[in-house]
Design an enzyme around this catalytic site. Structure first.
Site, mmCIF file in Angstrom:
data_model
loop_
_atom_site.group_PDB
_atom_site.id
_atom_site.type_symbol
_atom_site.label_atom_id
_atom_site.label_comp_id
_atom_site.label_asym_id
_atom_site.label_seq_id
_atom_site.Cartn_x
_atom_site.Cartn_y
_atom_site.Cartn_z
ATOM 1 C CG MET A 34 21.488 13.988 5.339
ATOM 2 S SD MET A 34 22.636 14.582 4.495
ATOM 3 C CE MET A 34 21.939 15.092 3.029
ATOM 4 C CE LYS A 36 -17.017 -7.057 3.649
ATOM 5 N NZ LYS A 36 -17.140 -8.595 3.266
ATOM 6 C CD GLU A 39 -2.120 -2.218 1.946
ATOM 7 O OE1 GLU A 39 -3.049 -3.296 2.279
ATOM 8 O OE2 GLU A 39 -1.036 -2.717 2.180
ATOM 9 C CG PHE A 85 -10.056 -9.469 10.959
ATOM 10 C CD1 PHE A 85 -8.931 -10.038 10.865
ATOM 11 C CD2 PHE A 85 -10.696 -9.978 9.537
ATOM 12 C CE1 PHE A 85 -7.690 -10.372 10.561
ATOM 13 C CE2 PHE A 85 -9.601 -10.492 8.607
ATOM 14 C CZ PHE A 85 -8.566 -11.022 9.308
ATOM 15 C CD GLN A 86 -7.845 -7.714 7.494
ATOM 16 O OE1 GLN A 86 -8.607 -7.021 6.812
ATOM 17 N NE2 GLN A 86 -6.232 -7.838 7.200
#
Length: 585
Positions: A496, A181, A69, A131-132
């Protein structure tokens, strides 16, 4: 240059009647995206967005399946930066959404327009640690221009329309739309939908584009009386598509100009009035000029700390004129005598519309030209004549591409060297992470840039460390035959970090050296991509010529000197006039 990969023609298409009458929230979302002219979406599916992906299958929009993602959202940022249109991202709930957070924060601080769709658990179980489940609204509130959670499918057309409007107007930025959903699955009556032509009604959101006439007059008066004027151009010039107006303005009044890191490309990199980038790793001339100037005209830059250094010594003798579309930035860091809220393009048009007396800047130009000759960018050739300096590599890349490439970078030494040694000919050709400083940004951003400009050469300049954070996106180069050229300036360290440890921590290189690295050529070949390795100065030119002129994707592992520093440098807490490394020791 970019292969035109279309959606599989065998996919079933919705009938015209079905397109006109969506069945559920997901269908309505896809229709709303079509209505907004969305051509490409970067994303990664999961349980909470399966209904939306099914709707995209039935009524196709081009979707690019990233391999992470974070790769998807950085690609969307690259697309947005180059196309000057909102990038669109979709991810599932929970970890899918939280994996987008770095990119959302990056886009917010750099004013990149994104519309981000996140899946969410059903409304009935929100707050139960389902869940999630993740509170993406709470997580992203501080790092978005606005966010929504859809509760009713009939609100989808309005919310999507508003989201694109907010993301791409005023000071641009990311907008998150959280999609439970059940909302994507809910059926609805078509008669309940608002008219698609209904105007956007956001009374509390009214960006100012047209500058105040009296403030423009004050700016003209200050500039006409200046003896040592400087123009500072930021990303606001690019977002406003104002390069033409800016160039005409500085040429008409012979005004020397410097840019911020994100403003590179707002004026031709080799224009005779261009002093180069200002700030922590800016040119000595640009930084000295800001310190000595008597009028500083800032167009579309936010006076961040990497630009200003010590605020107490920043432009101490200057009358500051600040043009910015975001009124919150004016006076926030630097006291401003002439504040001008408005769009950079419209402000420059207003300044050009009313001719004024050209300031007497002959002596000032002589002073700046003398500084440019005395304090050029420099590097010392290594004792080993075959050892490659990163600066040399970038000069070769510039010569081969003639300054015409779209260039993306990660963050670190290679980013600063690219800013210094790759003068850009064009606007919307520089894609880098500025305010957040996000490693792993450069390569996926190049993918998005190539989708935005299929016929232009795109070069991703990466460090060996940053590239490994999103290297899995190599799959996209093969899948879509994207001719992105990846140049890894490989010094086997966190460059750096190591430089700061050398300068400020008595060379205690704590966890900054990386003795074990993958074989990047074999990694590229594992994905079916041509890989090159450059070990010596003698072979560098020929390999860059072959790889960069190819019409296929390529990865170039360029082994460069490890202990090499970016100069000049303004140390933390120092003023712009207190640079170190201005001249060879």
């Amino acid at each position: 240059m970019c292969a035109n990969t279309s959606v599989d023609e065998k996919q079933p298409m919705m009938q015209q009647s079905e397109q006109q009458q969506p069945k559920d929230g997901a269908d309505l979302l896809v229709k709303a995206l079509h209505d907004q002219g969305v051509e490409i979406i970067f994303g990664y599916p999961g349980g909470a967005v399966l209904q939306i992906y099914d709707a995209m299958y039935r009524n196709p929009i081009r979707h690019i399946l990233a391999r992470h993602e974070q790769g998807a959202i950085h690609a969307a940022e690259g697309y947005a930066r180059v196309s000057n249109k909102p990038g669109v991202v979709i991810a599932t709930s929970g970890p899918g959404a939280t994996n987008l957070v770095t990119g959302i924060a990056d886009a917010m601080i750099d004013s990149i327009p994104l519309v981000v769709f996140t899946g969410q658990v059903s409304t009935a179980v929100i707050g139960t640690d389902a869940f999630q489940e993740a509170d993406i609204m709470g997580i992203t509130t501080p790092i978005t221009k606005h966010n929504y959670q859809v509760q009713d499918p009939k609100d989808i057309p309005r919310i999507v329309k508003e989201a694109f409007h907010i993301a791409n107007t005023g000071r641009k930025g990311p907008v998150v739309v959280d999609f439970p959903k059940n909302v994507s699955m809910d059926l609805f009556n078509v008669e309940d939908l608002p008219s698609p032509d209904a105007p956007i009604d956001l009374p509390g959101y009214q960006p100012t584009y047209k500058p105040n006439y009296l403030q423009i007059q004050k700016a003209i008066k200050a500039l006409s009386q200046a003896k040592k004027p400087i123009v500072l151009a930021g990303a606001g010039v690019l977002f406003a598509d104002a390069k033409k107006e800016l160039t005409e303005f500085i040429e008409r009044y012979e005004l020397p100009i410097t840019t911020t890191l994100l403003g590179l490309g707002s004026v031709h990199g080799e224009h005779e009035l261009n002093l180069g980038m200002a700030g922590m790793h800016g040119t000595a001339t640009a930084n000295y000029a800001i310190t000595e100037c008597d009028v500083l005209l800032n167009i579309g830059a936010r006076f961040d700390d990497r630009l200003t250094g010590n605020l107490a010594t920043f432009a101490p003798n200057a009358t500051v004129i600040h043009i910015d579309i975001d009124p919150a930035e004016i006076g926030k860091n630097v006291p401003t005598e002439v504040p001008i809220v408005g769009d950079a393009k419209q402000a420059l048009q207003a300044l050009l519309k009313k001719p004024f007396d050209k300031p007497e800047v002959g002596a000032w130009h002589e002073r700046l030209q003398a500084m440019q000759q005395e304090y050029p960018l420099w590097y010392t050739l290594p004792e080993n004549e075959q050892e490659i300096l990163p600066q040399q590599a970038l000069q070769t890349i510039h010569r081969v591409t003639e300054g015409e490439a779209i260039v993306t970078t990660d963050v670190g030494q290679h980013q600063m060297w690219t800013a210094q040694y790759y003068p850009l000919n064009n606007d919307h050709s520089w894609v880098t992470s500025g305010g957040l400083g996000t490693m792993g940004f450069g390569f996926p951003a190049a993918i998005g840039a190539q989708f935005a400009e299929p016929d232009r050469r795109v070069v991703a300049v990466c460090g060996d460390a940053g590239f490994q954070m999103t290297a899995q996106e190599l799959a996209l180069l093969k899948e879509f035959n994207l001719p992105v050229k990846i140049v890894i300036l490989n010094n086997s360290c966190l460059g750096m970090v190591r430089q700061w440890q050398q300068a400020f921590y008595e060379k205690r290189y704590s966890s900054s050296l990386m003795p074990v690295q993958p074989d990047f050529v074999k990694l590229a070949e594992a994905y079916g991509i041509k890989g090159y390795r450059i070990d010596t100065l003698q072979e560098m030119d020929a390999i860059f010529e072959e790889a960069l002129r190819s019409d296929e994707p390529a990865l170039i592992d360029c082994r460069v000197k490890q202990i090499e520093n970016v100069t000049p440098m303004v140390a933390p807490g120092a003023g712009l006039h207190e640079m170190i490394g201005v001249k060879p020791q």
